[in-house]
Motif scaffolding. Structure first.
Motif, mmCIF file in Angstrom:
data_model
loop_
_atom_site.group_PDB
_atom_site.id
_atom_site.type_symbol
_atom_site.label_atom_id
_atom_site.label_comp_id
_atom_site.label_asym_id
_atom_site.label_seq_id
_atom_site.Cartn_x
_atom_site.Cartn_y
_atom_site.Cartn_z
ATOM 1 N N ALA A 299 -1.071 0.069 -10.890
ATOM 2 C CA ALA A 299 -0.162 0.052 -9.726
ATOM 3 C C ALA A 299 1.139 -0.667 -10.077
ATOM 4 O O ALA A 299 2.215 -0.250 -9.646
ATOM 5 C CB ALA A 299 -0.848 -0.614 -8.537
ATOM 6 N N ARG A 308 3.916 5.819 -6.245
ATOM 7 C CA ARG A 308 3.048 5.113 -5.301
ATOM 8 C C ARG A 308 1.575 5.494 -5.500
ATOM 9 O O ARG A 308 1.262 6.356 -6.318
ATOM 10 C CB ARG A 308 3.493 5.428 -3.868
ATOM 11 C CG ARG A 308 4.852 4.834 -3.572
ATOM 12 C CD ARG A 308 5.256 5.030 -2.122
ATOM 13 N NE ARG A 308 5.653 6.392 -1.849
ATOM 14 C CZ ARG A 308 5.770 6.899 -0.615
ATOM 15 N NH1 ARG A 308 5.470 6.161 0.435
ATOM 16 N NH2 ARG A 308 6.155 8.145 -0.432
ATOM 17 N N THR A 309 0.709 4.840 -4.743
ATOM 18 C CA THR A 309 -0.729 5.118 -4.869
ATOM 19 C C THR A 309 -1.203 5.990 -3.716
ATOM 20 O O THR A 309 -0.638 5.966 -2.618
ATOM 21 C CB THR A 309 -1.561 3.823 -4.860
ATOM 22 O OG1 THR A 309 -1.355 3.160 -3.606
ATOM 23 C CG2 THR A 309 -1.190 2.907 -6.006
ATOM 24 N N ASP A 329 -5.031 -1.346 -1.504
ATOM 25 C CA ASP A 329 -4.055 -0.660 -0.641
ATOM 26 C C ASP A 329 -3.262 -1.632 0.224
ATOM 27 O O ASP A 329 -2.051 -1.483 0.407
ATOM 28 C CB ASP A 329 -4.775 0.287 0.337
ATOM 29 C CG ASP A 329 -5.453 1.469 -0.329
ATOM 30 O OD1 ASP A 329 -5.079 1.834 -1.455
ATOM 31 O OD2 ASP A 329 -6.370 2.043 0.300
ATOM 32 N N ILE A 332 -0.765 -4.112 -2.364
ATOM 33 C CA ILE A 332 0.349 -3.770 -3.271
ATOM 34 C C ILE A 332 1.556 -3.251 -2.494
ATOM 35 O O ILE A 332 1.411 -2.632 -1.450
ATOM 36 C CB ILE A 332 -0.082 -2.727 -4.334
ATOM 37 C CG1 ILE A 332 -0.661 -1.479 -3.653
ATOM 38 C CG2 ILE A 332 -1.063 -3.331 -5.312
ATOM 39 C CD1 ILE A 332 -0.988 -0.360 -4.608
ATOM 40 N N ASN A 334 3.658 -0.895 -3.566
ATOM 41 C CA ASN A 334 3.873 0.553 -3.744
ATOM 42 C C ASN A 334 2.660 1.386 -3.306
ATOM 43 O O ASN A 334 2.377 2.423 -3.889
ATOM 44 C CB ASN A 334 4.271 0.884 -5.185
ATOM 45 C CG ASN A 334 3.269 0.429 -6.215
ATOM 46 O OD1 ASN A 334 2.690 -0.640 -6.097
ATOM 47 N ND2 ASN A 334 3.057 1.226 -7.244
ATOM 48 N N PHE A 335 1.991 0.929 -2.245
ATOM 49 C CA PHE A 335 0.942 1.746 -1.624
ATOM 50 C C PHE A 335 1.602 2.960 -0.953
ATOM 51 O O PHE A 335 2.658 2.839 -0.331
ATOM 52 C CB PHE A 335 0.199 0.906 -0.570
ATOM 53 C CG PHE A 335 -0.617 1.727 0.379
ATOM 54 C CD1 PHE A 335 -1.795 2.320 -0.046
ATOM 55 C CD2 PHE A 335 -0.201 1.939 1.689
ATOM 56 C CE1 PHE A 335 -2.553 3.105 0.833
ATOM 57 C CE2 PHE A 335 -0.936 2.711 2.568
ATOM 58 C CZ PHE A 335 -2.119 3.297 2.130
#
Ligand code: KDG
Ligand code: MG
Length: 402
Positions: A299, A308-309, A329, A332, A334-335
């Motif tokens: 991530a 992103r994830t 989730d 982070i 950049n979820f």
């Protein structure tokens, strides 16, 4: 805090789950998800024969070192079976650390970055109209993001489509069934599905679709380009991920966002795709991609490149694996989104979870650790039942990606 014991619990409340339980001298235990759909017992054997004997006596607090012991320290590294086992070990150790410090795991990863986790639902139908109706029902239930899969006219089976009233489950009892596939029919049908869905559902709901590895790179490029007017949140696994160069071709032709990698299992599967910005979302979940320890690194790399994830969250991720995803989730920056394919009701007779769905998002409570417990007596009432994922052939019999 020495590891004094570890065991694998296999159960089948509607579907198979493999859970690793690690015990410590402090009396604290942790749980990890080791479920690998259709390959469950291979992971069990790997854990029981090789990993558990090597875990005993190690310090449960040294998560990073234990991770490297089972990754870097191993000659035959990587691969789905080994990484599912390593993921389970890692999840169980984070669960132990959270319980020992009396705090949810997300507080150990940097703390909450958001109140709740955006999830997407699965809409499916045996026709275009019923798939769009199914999506409308998801929207009524509060989902703000919906994946739509519909039976392709002329094909008897299509990936992701439930049959009758039974909820969709990718693995079927016994040996693998063989399905038939026709990419040409799919490619002419899919834009009509999303044109109708966008028109009926309006501009605000996020729409997603899973190609499930079926296209060649140029076919996927055509599809991604044709779907542009319907503004998908993502097009998932447009090609089989092992040909990473294929993703360049898709990018050259389209701005439809791409998600890939639920079958990946290390950061090395992603480095080219992330650093060349060939994808938009990482699908590999903690339960299959080396645990929380490794996913935090993936991530972080993804975040540098504005990727992103969107972790895999099908029913074959157990409640323990789902909780691990949710802790990452919520933490982070950049979820992107989290897949939510609810387990059947009976699963709650075995697993008690600290997360719940509320109008489009998943909310995590304040339980320490991962927040999931397993009732071993209940688990014993649901013994393992062999099931396998389908195998796919083109209509002329040629073996194809499933
Ligand atoms: O075990 C295979 C399933 O998890 C997979 O078919 C589901 O593609 C899937 C998804 O996106 O949920
Ligand atoms: Mg998928």
């Amino acid at each position: 805090m020495k590891i004094t014991g570890a065991k694998v619990i296999v159960c089948c409340p509607s579907r198979n789950f493999v859970t690793l339980k690690i015990e410590t001298e402090a009396g604290i235990h942790g749980l990890g998800d080791a479920t690998l759909n259709g390959r469950e017992l291979a992971v069990v054997a790997f854990l029981e024969e090789y990993c558990i004997p090597a875990l005993l006596g190690r310090d449960a607090r040294q998560i990073e070192d234990v991770w490297h012991y089972f990754y870097r320290g191993v000659y035959w590294r990587r691969g789905a079976v080994s990484m599912a086992a390593l993921s389970a070990i890692d999840l169980a150790l984070w669960d132990i650390k959270g319980k020992a410090l009396d705090t949810p795991v997300y507080n150990l990863l940097g703390g909450r970055s958001r109140d709740a986790v955006l999830v997407y639902a699965h809409a499916t139908g045996d026709s275009l109209a019923s798939a769009v109706e199914s999506a409308a029902r998801c929207a009524e239930a509060g989902y703000r993001a919906i994946r739509i899969q519909a039976a392709v006219p002329g094909l008897t089976d299509t990936y992701g489509v439930a049959k009758g009233k039974v909820p969709y489950e990718p693995a079927k009892r016994g040996l693998a069934v063989e399905e038939r596939w026709d990419t040409a029919r799919y490619l002419s049908f899919l834009p009509t599905l999303f044109a109708e869905a966008r028109q009926q559902l309006g501009p605000d709901v996020h729409l997603l679709h899973d190609v499930h590895h079926r296209c060649t790179p140029i076919e996927a490029a055509r599809l991604a380009k044709q779907l542009e007017p319907y503004h998908l949140w993502w097009l998932e696994d447009p090609v089989a991920g092992e040909l990473q160069e294929g993703l360049r071709l898709i990018r050259q032709h389209s701005t439809t966002p791409i998600a890939i990698g639920e079958v990946f299992n290390t950061i090395y599967d992603y480095t080219t795709l992330i650093t060349e910005q060939l994808i938009d979302f990482v699908r590999m979940p903690p339960a299959h991609g080396g645990g929380i320890t490794h996913l935090m690194k993936v991530a972080a790399l993804a975040g540098v490149y504005h990727v992103r994830t969107g972790f895999h969250g099908a029913t074959d991720i157990s409640p323990v694996g789902m909780a691990a995803s949710l802790h990452v989730d919520v933490t982070i920056n950049n979820f992107g989104i989290q897949e939510h394919m609810p387990h059947q009701e009976i699963v709650s007779e075995v697993f008690d979870v600290g997360y719940q769905f509320e109008r489009g998002v998943m909310v995590l409570d304040e339980r320490p650790g991962l927040g999931v417990e397993i009732d071993e007596e209940q688990a014993a009432k649901f013994p393992y039942r062999a099931a396998a994922l389908p195998v796919n052939r083109l209509t002329d019999g040629t073996l194809w990606h499933w």
